[in-house]
Design an enzyme around this catalytic site. Sequence first.
Site: not given
Length: 245
Positions: A94, A194
Amino acid sequence: MELTLCHLYPELMNLYGDRGNVIALSRRCQWRGIRITIEPRTLGDEVDLSSYDIIFIGGGQDREQRLICSDFRFKKGASLKEAIESGCVVLAICGGYQLLGRAYITLEKEEIQGIGALDLVTYAGDRRMIGNVVIESRVDGLTGTIVGFENHSGRTYLGDGLSPLGKVLRGYGNNGEDGTEGVSYRNTFGTYLHGSLLPKNPTFTDHLIRLALLRKYGETEITPLDDALEQAAHREAIRIAGEVS
Ligand code: GLN
């Protein structure tokens, strides 16, 4: 056999348990008798990243990205580029993924510069992309699905020479438009996923370990492990993301 892993900015870049990726890599090495040393490196550390076998950087919000960006560019960038080009195994999640690219441009049009190792750019959008994700791997030698959870406003666009990590089956991925998720370049992988990602993606985790061993020892065979629990978590993640067609 022995591997060294550099965990970049562990206290700053760690969303949704990103640290779990390092734990998964190290446990799966240890269970096979592969020694693994974890070295955290953070703001201010001068470090030659080209000496590592695996490098990991997790996600962070705009605030953390701002905090690390100049250190990342000027103290780590050159040797990380060298590491990437020489086939070091790199996993970036990310906010860390965005900073491997050229820049992350916030909603206020502020440009948070990346290290420019990969030809990709990210623009913040006004709608966050949140939810469970299922992708189908587009990586050579890695088949099947990869599952995770995304929460980002950034929309990432890959340059022509780059391939995605996977094709989106559920979720938004890089930008919610082109059906791509993440990036795959040499042995470097960036992704919005994630979760933590690796504990419930044992096949991907082992792919990373195998690549690191291949580069260091010319070795590709690794002992199979009992993945019943990990695969059950993987299947459950697919189930909660909805039916995958
Ligand atoms: N600031 C980035 C975004 O929202 C990264 C967020 C994250 O790492 N989860 O796009």
